[in-house]
Design a protein around this motif. Structure first.
Motif, PDB file in Angstrom:
ATOM      1  N   PHE A  74      -1.574   2.270   1.283  1.00 28.55           N
ATOM      2  CA  PHE A  74      -2.890   2.066   0.682  1.00 28.55           C
ATOM      3  C   PHE A  74      -3.015   2.863  -0.611  1.00 28.55           C
ATOM      4  O   PHE A  74      -3.664   2.425  -1.562  1.00 28.55           O
ATOM      5  CB  PHE A  74      -3.976   2.501   1.666  1.00 28.55           C
ATOM      6  CG  PHE A  74      -5.384   2.360   1.134  1.00 28.55           C
ATOM      7  CD1 PHE A  74      -6.047   1.149   1.221  1.00 28.55           C
ATOM      8  CD2 PHE A  74      -6.033   3.437   0.557  1.00 28.55           C
ATOM      9  CE1 PHE A  74      -7.341   1.013   0.735  1.00 28.55           C
ATOM     10  CE2 PHE A  74      -7.323   3.311   0.074  1.00 28.55           C
ATOM     11  CZ  PHE A  74      -7.984   2.101   0.166  1.00 28.55           C
ATOM     12  N   TYR A  75      -2.369   4.034  -0.662  1.00 28.01           N
ATOM     13  CA  TYR A  75      -2.462   4.905  -1.838  1.00 28.01           C
ATOM     14  C   TYR A  75      -1.314   4.700  -2.825  1.00 28.01           C
ATOM     15  O   TYR A  75      -1.525   4.760  -4.039  1.00 28.01           O
ATOM     16  CB  TYR A  75      -2.478   6.373  -1.400  1.00 28.01           C
ATOM     17  CG  TYR A  75      -3.687   6.752  -0.592  1.00 28.01           C
ATOM     18  CD1 TYR A  75      -4.962   6.738  -1.159  1.00 28.01           C
ATOM     19  CD2 TYR A  75      -3.566   7.122   0.740  1.00 28.01           C
ATOM     20  CE1 TYR A  75      -6.081   7.079  -0.416  1.00 28.01           C
ATOM     21  CE2 TYR A  75      -4.679   7.460   1.488  1.00 28.01           C
ATOM     22  CZ  TYR A  75      -5.936   7.441   0.913  1.00 28.01           C
ATOM     23  OH  TYR A  75      -7.039   7.773   1.649  1.00 28.01           O
ATOM     24  N   ILE A  76      -0.083   4.482  -2.323  1.00 34.10           N
ATOM     25  CA  ILE A  76       1.062   4.526  -3.239  1.00 34.10           C
ATOM     26  C   ILE A  76       1.762   3.191  -3.444  1.00 34.10           C
ATOM     27  O   ILE A  76       2.671   3.106  -4.271  1.00 34.10           O
ATOM     28  CB  ILE A  76       2.092   5.577  -2.780  1.00 34.10           C
ATOM     29  CG1 ILE A  76       2.679   5.228  -1.409  1.00 34.10           C
ATOM     30  CG2 ILE A  76       1.499   6.966  -2.785  1.00 34.10           C
ATOM     31  CD1 ILE A  76       3.761   6.191  -0.953  1.00 34.10           C
ATOM     32  N   HIS A 112      10.031  -5.135 -10.145  1.00 38.26           N
ATOM     33  CA  HIS A 112       8.785  -5.726 -10.636  1.00 38.26           C
ATOM     34  C   HIS A 112       8.570  -7.148 -10.140  1.00 38.26           C
ATOM     35  O   HIS A 112       7.469  -7.479  -9.683  1.00 38.26           O
ATOM     36  CB  HIS A 112       8.742  -5.659 -12.167  1.00 38.26           C
ATOM     37  CG  HIS A 112       8.512  -4.274 -12.680  1.00 38.26           C
ATOM     38  ND1 HIS A 112       7.307  -3.629 -12.568  1.00 38.26           N
ATOM     39  CD2 HIS A 112       9.360  -3.400 -13.276  1.00 38.26           C
ATOM     40  CE1 HIS A 112       7.398  -2.409 -13.083  1.00 38.26           C
ATOM     41  NE2 HIS A 112       8.630  -2.243 -13.521  1.00 38.26           N
ATOM     42  N   PRO A 113       9.590  -8.009 -10.191  1.00 38.50           N
ATOM     43  CA  PRO A 113       9.304  -9.381  -9.754  1.00 38.50           C
ATOM     44  C   PRO A 113       9.223  -9.578  -8.256  1.00 38.50           C
ATOM     45  O   PRO A 113       8.633 -10.548  -7.793  1.00 38.50           O
ATOM     46  CB  PRO A 113      10.485 -10.181 -10.330  1.00 38.50           C
ATOM     47  CG  PRO A 113      11.604  -9.204 -10.380  1.00 38.50           C
ATOM     48  CD  PRO A 113      10.957  -7.888 -10.730  1.00 38.50           C
ATOM     49  N   LEU A 114       9.815  -8.657  -7.454  1.00 35.14           N
ATOM     50  CA  LEU A 114       9.945  -8.986  -6.038  1.00 35.14           C
ATOM     51  C   LEU A 114       9.762  -7.809  -5.096  1.00 35.14           C
ATOM     52  O   LEU A 114       8.895  -7.833  -4.220  1.00 35.14           O
ATOM     53  CB  LEU A 114      11.329  -9.617  -5.805  1.00 35.14           C
ATOM     54  CG  LEU A 114      11.650 -10.080  -4.378  1.00 35.14           C
ATOM     55  CD1 LEU A 114      10.682 -11.192  -3.964  1.00 35.14           C
ATOM     56  CD2 LEU A 114      13.090 -10.582  -4.288  1.00 35.14           C
ATOM     57  N   VAL A 115      10.573  -6.771  -5.245  1.00 34.17           N
ATOM     58  CA  VAL A 115      10.712  -5.762  -4.192  1.00 34.17           C
ATOM     59  C   VAL A 115       9.405  -5.057  -3.874  1.00 34.17           C
ATOM     60  O   VAL A 115       9.040  -4.884  -2.706  1.00 34.17           O
ATOM     61  CB  VAL A 115      11.802  -4.734  -4.569  1.00 34.17           C
ATOM     62  CG1 VAL A 115      11.854  -3.610  -3.538  1.00 34.17           C
ATOM     63  CG2 VAL A 115      13.160  -5.420  -4.664  1.00 34.17           C
ATOM     64  N   LYS A 116       8.670  -4.624  -4.889  1.00 34.42           N
ATOM     65  CA  LYS A 116       7.458  -3.857  -4.619  1.00 34.42           C
ATOM     66  C   LYS A 116       6.415  -4.685  -3.872  1.00 34.42           C
ATOM     67  O   LYS A 116       5.575  -4.144  -3.161  1.00 34.42           O
ATOM     68  CB  LYS A 116       6.873  -3.282  -5.897  1.00 34.42           C
ATOM     69  CG  LYS A 116       6.264  -4.309  -6.841  1.00 34.42           C
ATOM     70  CD  LYS A 116       5.696  -3.615  -8.069  1.00 34.42           C
ATOM     71  CE  LYS A 116       5.024  -4.609  -9.014  1.00 34.42           C
ATOM     72  NZ  LYS A 116       4.481  -3.917 -10.216  1.00 34.42           N
ATOM     73  N   TRP A 117       6.487  -6.022  -4.030  1.00 32.05           N
ATOM     74  CA  TRP A 117       5.537  -6.883  -3.342  1.00 32.05           C
ATOM     75  C   TRP A 117       5.935  -7.121  -1.893  1.00 32.05           C
ATOM     76  O   TRP A 117       5.072  -7.291  -1.032  1.00 32.05           O
ATOM     77  CB  TRP A 117       5.420  -8.214  -4.082  1.00 32.05           C
ATOM     78  CG  TRP A 117       4.799  -8.069  -5.427  1.00 32.05           C
ATOM     79  CD1 TRP A 117       5.437  -7.964  -6.630  1.00 32.05           C
ATOM     80  CD2 TRP A 117       3.400  -7.970  -5.715  1.00 32.05           C
ATOM     81  NE1 TRP A 117       4.528  -7.819  -7.653  1.00 32.05           N
ATOM     82  CE2 TRP A 117       3.272  -7.827  -7.113  1.00 32.05           C
ATOM     83  CE3 TRP A 117       2.252  -8.008  -4.925  1.00 32.05           C
ATOM     84  CZ2 TRP A 117       2.030  -7.702  -7.732  1.00 32.05           C
ATOM     85  CZ3 TRP A 117       1.020  -7.888  -5.543  1.00 32.05           C
ATOM     86  CH2 TRP A 117       0.918  -7.733  -6.929  1.00 32.05           C
ATOM     87  N   ILE A 118       7.237  -7.126  -1.609  1.00 32.92           N
ATOM     88  CA  ILE A 118       7.688  -7.355  -0.241  1.00 32.92           C
ATOM     89  C   ILE A 118       7.116  -6.308   0.701  1.00 32.92           C
ATOM     90  O   ILE A 118       6.716  -6.607   1.829  1.00 32.92           O
ATOM     91  CB  ILE A 118       9.232  -7.358  -0.187  1.00 32.92           C
ATOM     92  CG1 ILE A 118       9.780  -8.604  -0.893  1.00 32.92           C
ATOM     93  CG2 ILE A 118       9.723  -7.300   1.254  1.00 32.92           C
ATOM     94  CD1 ILE A 118      11.288  -8.649  -0.973  1.00 32.92           C
ATOM     95  N   THR A 120       4.364  -4.913   0.685  1.00 28.16           N
ATOM     96  CA  THR A 120       2.943  -5.065   0.983  1.00 28.16           C
ATOM     97  C   THR A 120       2.674  -6.123   2.046  1.00 28.16           C
ATOM     98  O   THR A 120       1.552  -6.227   2.546  1.00 28.16           O
ATOM     99  CB  THR A 120       2.168  -5.458  -0.293  1.00 28.16           C
ATOM    100  OG1 THR A 120       2.548  -6.790  -0.688  1.00 28.16           O
ATOM    101  CG2 THR A 120       2.472  -4.504  -1.433  1.00 28.16           C
ATOM    102  N   MET A 121       3.705  -6.884   2.398  1.00 28.90           N
ATOM    103  CA  MET A 121       3.518  -7.970   3.364  1.00 28.90           C
ATOM    104  C   MET A 121       3.161  -7.409   4.742  1.00 28.90           C
ATOM    105  O   MET A 121       3.759  -6.442   5.201  1.00 28.90           O
ATOM    106  CB  MET A 121       4.781  -8.814   3.450  1.00 28.90           C
ATOM    107  CG  MET A 121       5.142  -9.532   2.148  1.00 28.90           C
ATOM    108  SD  MET A 121       6.742 -10.378   2.212  1.00 28.90           S
ATOM    109  CE  MET A 121       6.411 -11.587   3.505  1.00 28.90           C
ATOM    110  N   GLY A 122       2.165  -7.987   5.365  1.00 29.85           N
ATOM    111  CA  GLY A 122       1.754  -7.561   6.693  1.00 29.85           C
ATOM    112  C   GLY A 122       0.721  -6.454   6.705  1.00 29.85           C
ATOM    113  O   GLY A 122       0.305  -6.014   7.781  1.00 29.85           O
ATOM    114  N   PHE A 123       0.318  -5.977   5.512  1.00 34.27           N
ATOM    115  CA  PHE A 123      -0.670  -4.906   5.452  1.00 34.27           C
ATOM    116  C   PHE A 123      -1.955  -5.407   4.819  1.00 34.27           C
ATOM    117  O   PHE A 123      -1.933  -6.232   3.900  1.00 34.27           O
ATOM    118  CB  PHE A 123      -0.145  -3.717   4.632  1.00 34.27           C
ATOM    119  CG  PHE A 123       1.000  -2.990   5.271  1.00 34.27           C
ATOM    120  CD1 PHE A 123       0.804  -2.164   6.360  1.00 34.27           C
ATOM    121  CD2 PHE A 123       2.290  -3.140   4.774  1.00 34.27           C
ATOM    122  CE1 PHE A 123       1.864  -1.502   6.948  1.00 34.27           C
ATOM    123  CE2 PHE A 123       3.353  -2.475   5.351  1.00 34.27           C
ATOM    124  CZ  PHE A 123       3.140  -1.651   6.441  1.00 34.27           C
ATOM    125  N   SER A 124      -3.073  -4.899   5.314  1.00 31.60           N
ATOM    126  CA  SER A 124      -4.358  -5.148   4.691  1.00 31.60           C
ATOM    127  C   SER A 124      -4.737  -3.922   3.873  1.00 31.60           C
ATOM    128  O   SER A 124      -4.652  -2.790   4.365  1.00 31.60           O
ATOM    129  CB  SER A 124      -5.435  -5.407   5.755  1.00 31.60           C
ATOM    130  OG  SER A 124      -6.717  -5.433   5.157  1.00 31.60           O
TER     131      SER A 124
END
Length: 237
Positions: A74-76, A112-118, A120-124
Motif C-alpha cells: 500500500f505504501y511502496i 516499467h512496462p510489466l514487473v512492477k504491475w504484476i 499489485t495483482m490480487g491486492f486492493s
C-alpha cells in the motif's frame, strides 16, 4: 541456501530444493531430525515440534503473511501513489550482485512496462481495505504480546524458541529496517545480501512505515523479533 530467493533450502544429499517456509520446516522435521542423535536431536525436536497449538499459530501466521505484504505494498508499490521511488526495486534485489546479472537486467528492462504491475495483482489499495488489514495485523500483534506475557516474555509457545517464533520474526523483521536491513552487516538473510546495507540511506522510506516500525519495536512482539535476529540468527543446534 541459494542466491535468488529467501528462504531456499537445497539438500544436496537427498536432492531436494524447497522454497516454501512451511514446507522447509516439515521437511527438516520429517527427514533430518530423525537422523540426529543426543542433545542436538532433542533441541531440534523441541524447535520443530508441531502441536495443536503450534498448528493454530501456523494458520494464523500464514494469513498474516498475506496481510503484511498487502500492508507494505500500500505504501511502496501502490499505483495510486505512483510507486514509491527506490524501496521496492532495492527490496526485490535489482541491485544485488548475488542475483545473476541476466536476471537483474531482465527485471530492470521489464520493470516499467510489466514487473512492477504484476506485484499489485490480487491486492486492493483502497483506504478501507488498508485500514481493515492494519486492524487485523494489530489484533494478531496483541495476541502475540499476550502469549509472550504468559511465558514471562520468553517465546510465543513457552520457555523455548520454536519455529513459530522464527516464522513470526521472519515475517516482520524486514519491516524493522533499522534492526535488520540498514545495518552493517545486514541482519536479514544472515547478511548475504549486501545491497541492503544502509538501506534507509538509499531509499525514501514512507513516514507511515517509519512510525509503524517505532510502534512495533516498542511492543513485546517487536522485542521478540529483535531478540531472534540478535541471538539466534547464526545459531546452530
Amino acid at each position: 541456501h541459494g542466491n535468488r530467493t529467501v528462504p531456499w533450502l537445497v539438500d544436496t544429499v537427498a536432492g531436494a530444493q524447497i522454497s516454501n517456509s512451511d514446507e522447509i520446516i516439515f521437511y527438516l522435521g520429517a527427514v533430518h531430525v530423525p537422523r540426529m542423535s543426543g542433545s542436538s536431536r532433542e533441541r531440534a525436536e523441541a524447535l520443530l515440534r508441531r502441536t495443536a497449538a503450534s498448528m493454530e499459530w501456523e494458520e494464523r501466521l500464514s494469513q498474516m503473511g498475506h496481510w503484511c505484504q498487502g500492508w507494505a505494498y500500500f505504501y511502496i508499490n501502490n499505483p495510486s501513489n505512483r510507486f514509491h521511488p527506490g524501496a521496492i526495486r532495492l527490496l526485490w534485489g535489482l541491485e544485488e550482485t548475488r542475483i545473476p546479472f541476466l536476471d537483474r537486467l531482465a527485471a530492470i528492462l521489464l520493470w516499467h512496462p510489466l514487473v512492477k504491475w504484476i506485484a499489485t495483482m490480487g491486492f486492493s489499495f483502497s483506504n478501507e481495505s488498508h485500514a481493515a488489514i492494519e486492524e487485523r495485523i494489530r489484533s494478531l500483534f496483541d495476541d502475540v504480546d499476550a502469549a509472550l506475557q504468559k511465558s514471562g516474555d520468553r517465546f510465543i509457545m513457552g520457555d523455548e524458541l520454536t519455529y513459530i517464533d522464527i516464522t513470526f520474526a521472519g515475517l516482520w523483521g524486514v519491516f524493522l529496517p533499522s534492526t535488520t536491513l540498514s545495518t552493517v552487516p545486514v541482519q536479514w538473510a544472515n547478511g548475504r545480501f549486501t545491497s541492503y546495507e544502509r538501506f534507509l540511506e538509499k531509499v525514501q522510506w514512507p513516514p507511515e512505515m517509519a512510525k509503524f516500525e517505532l510502534e512495533l519495536a516498542a511492543r513485546p512482539c517487536g522485542r521478540l523479533i529483535r531478540r531472534v535476529f540478535s541471538d539466534f540468527r547464526s545459531a546452530k543446534l
